[in-house]
Design a protein around this motif. Sequence first.
Motif, short mmCIF file in Angstrom:
data_model
loop_
_atom_site.label_atom_id
_atom_site.label_comp_id
_atom_site.label_asym_id
_atom_site.label_seq_id
_atom_site.Cartn_x
_atom_site.Cartn_y
_atom_site.Cartn_z
N LYS A 84 43.81 38.90 42.29
CA LYS A 84 42.65 38.59 41.45
C LYS A 84 42.43 39.72 40.45
N VAL A 85 41.99 39.34 39.24
CA VAL A 85 41.61 40.30 38.21
C VAL A 85 40.15 40.02 37.85
N SER A 86 39.27 40.93 38.20
CA SER A 86 37.83 40.78 37.93
C SER A 86 37.42 41.68 36.78
N LEU A 87 36.75 41.09 35.80
CA LEU A 87 36.24 41.85 34.66
C LEU A 87 34.81 42.27 34.93
N LEU A 88 34.54 43.56 34.80
CA LEU A 88 33.21 44.11 35.06
C LEU A 88 32.47 44.32 33.74
N PRO A 89 31.15 44.38 33.78
CA PRO A 89 30.36 44.54 32.55
C PRO A 89 30.67 45.84 31.82
N LEU A 90 30.42 45.84 30.52
CA LEU A 90 30.58 47.05 29.73
C LEU A 90 29.66 48.14 30.27
N GLY A 91 30.15 49.37 30.29
CA GLY A 91 29.30 50.48 30.72
C GLY A 91 29.05 50.56 32.20
N SER A 92 29.70 49.72 32.99
CA SER A 92 29.40 49.70 34.43
C SER A 92 30.03 50.86 35.19
N ALA A 93 30.84 51.68 34.51
CA ALA A 93 31.43 52.83 35.20
C ALA A 93 30.37 53.80 35.70
N THR A 94 29.23 53.85 35.02
CA THR A 94 28.15 54.75 35.44
C THR A 94 27.25 54.11 36.48
N GLU A 95 27.39 52.81 36.71
CA GLU A 95 26.51 52.09 37.63
C GLU A 95 27.20 51.64 38.91
N ILE A 96 28.52 51.54 38.87
CA ILE A 96 29.24 50.94 39.98
C ILE A 96 29.09 51.74 41.27
N GLY A 97 28.91 53.06 41.14
CA GLY A 97 28.74 53.90 42.33
C GLY A 97 27.44 53.66 43.06
N LYS A 98 26.51 52.95 42.43
CA LYS A 98 25.22 52.63 43.06
C LYS A 98 25.26 51.31 43.82
N LYS A 99 26.35 50.56 43.65
CA LYS A 99 26.46 49.25 44.30
C LYS A 99 27.02 49.41 45.71
N ARG A 100 26.29 48.90 46.68
CA ARG A 100 26.69 49.08 48.07
C ARG A 100 28.05 48.47 48.37
N ASN A 101 28.35 47.33 47.75
CA ASN A 101 29.62 46.66 48.05
C ASN A 101 30.83 47.38 47.47
N PHE A 102 30.60 48.41 46.63
CA PHE A 102 31.70 49.17 46.07
C PHE A 102 31.83 50.57 46.68
N LEU A 103 31.06 50.90 47.66
CA LEU A 103 31.13 52.21 48.29
C LEU A 103 32.43 52.34 49.10
N SER A 104 33.16 53.44 48.90
CA SER A 104 34.44 53.69 49.58
C SER A 104 35.37 52.48 49.48
N PHE A 105 35.42 51.92 48.30
CA PHE A 105 36.05 50.61 48.11
C PHE A 105 37.44 50.68 47.48
N PHE A 106 37.65 51.55 46.51
CA PHE A 106 38.88 51.52 45.73
C PHE A 106 39.98 52.40 46.32
N ASP A 107 41.15 51.80 46.47
CA ASP A 107 42.31 52.52 46.97
C ASP A 107 43.02 53.27 45.84
N ILE A 108 42.94 52.73 44.64
CA ILE A 108 43.53 53.35 43.46
C ILE A 108 42.51 53.26 42.32
N ALA A 109 42.32 54.35 41.61
CA ALA A 109 41.43 54.35 40.44
C ALA A 109 42.19 54.94 39.26
N TYR A 110 42.09 54.27 38.12
CA TYR A 110 42.80 54.70 36.92
C TYR A 110 41.80 54.91 35.79
N PHE A 111 41.94 56.03 35.07
CA PHE A 111 41.07 56.34 33.94
C PHE A 111 41.92 56.61 32.70
#
Length: 464
Positions: free
Chosen positions: A359-386
């Motif tokens: 699956k490829v999910s598109l997240l809202p613009l600017g959500s990089a600063t907000e995603i860490g506040k979402k409980r369902n994304f805590l300790s969630f990502f195995d790989i992160a790319y910037f």
Amino acid sequence: MTTSSLGNVTWWAHTPALDLINLTGLDNAVKITNTGKFRQDDSINILLVGAADLRHVLLTLANNKLDHKQIHFYVIECSLEVIARHLLFLSLIMEPPDQLGYQDKTELFMELYGNVLMSSHTFEYLQNKSNDLIRFVTDDDFLKQKLPLLDISLLKFKEKDFLEGIFKFWRNPGDYSFDISKMWENRIRTYLGARFDHRSGIFDWDYSMKLLDLTSVIKRQEYCDWRENGVAFKLRPDAPYDSPNRTLTSGIVVTKNGEKIAQRGYWGDIVNSPYITFGIETNKELLKAAGNHPIKTSQDIAAHNLSEIIAKLSGEKVIKSSSSAKLSPITEVVTTDEKDIKSSRDSNILLNKCLENCKVSLLPLGSATEIGKKRNFLSFFDIAYFSNSMVHNLTCEIQPTFSPHCSVLVESARYMLDLQKESKSEYVKKVTEMALKVGLKLCDTSLQAREETSHLHFYKAASD
């Protein structure tokens, strides 16, 4: 990281495509677990922040052999026009093989990806495809039927509305009149200033003194031609490339006579080129040189790489051609059985079985600063790319989303032609400081090695 030559919108990235799963599994320091295997639950979650295109997604999925795992990409961009192109390219690649063959898909992809001017055939395809794209963002059931790989449910309603407007602009050329070739020329005039009349020599200098030190795969002629007219790929040399590529236009607010007005134009890269992402890395046979000069062009290599990726994602079997066969593209494809092909005509069924759990999910613009506040994304990502343009989001705000064994990759500045060597070194040091500050560890402690790679590797140790 910005320079005037890059503009306001990043239409293509400035580093080659990566197979993210393979890459993070090859190096002991960045393996997902200390045994060298992925964690034993049902998913691998990957965050992409500002990747600008889908190169990592496409290559990773094309090489995917983990059919028992769900691979879920979460994509954050800073421009809805870039997101619109994501929808376009995914939809193009997943067209049923009996309706659009892999060679046609490759040609369409390359023209839409890197040309400000394209053939009339590609122009007509974009107009027709825009009808589907409009329905994708207005009809959830239609999207699930035609493109189950894509998830836009997390986008905001106003973002979907804006995307609908973009697709209508692509579809209806009569609504706006503009000369994209003039837009390209204006970008160059603004960038070069008084040096504009000497631009041919400047293009040649940039190639010889900057690009050639980084890669010899891109030919002088193809690079200088792209700098002059904005057309990177000409797979049909005899065909006219005179139709504007509306996917490479966006709007900005400019001040004119003291008044702020919206202006549509080409505001992207005019120096680095679209060749880097798919056109400089491939198998050794294609990189053979004669007299220290590669035999194949960057266009040849991009066509080969994309042909293989698209064939795999379309569920087709790639058969290597003989060395005497024509180069671009250099693969032949045998489709899956007729029953599967027939069943794909009414919907884009995922013929590649390895994509059924992806699956490829598109997240809202600017959500990089907000995603860490979402409980369902805590300790969630195995790989992160910037990307290097959005690495400023590598902060303590996003760090809680990293899993205990997360691998973090940051795009380097290696192929940024307008940056001096000292600036590139400073960038590496600054990014390293940022990563250490959020609790990451270096995969390669050598400063020289980090300066010479296309991506910087970090990892989060299990004890952190």
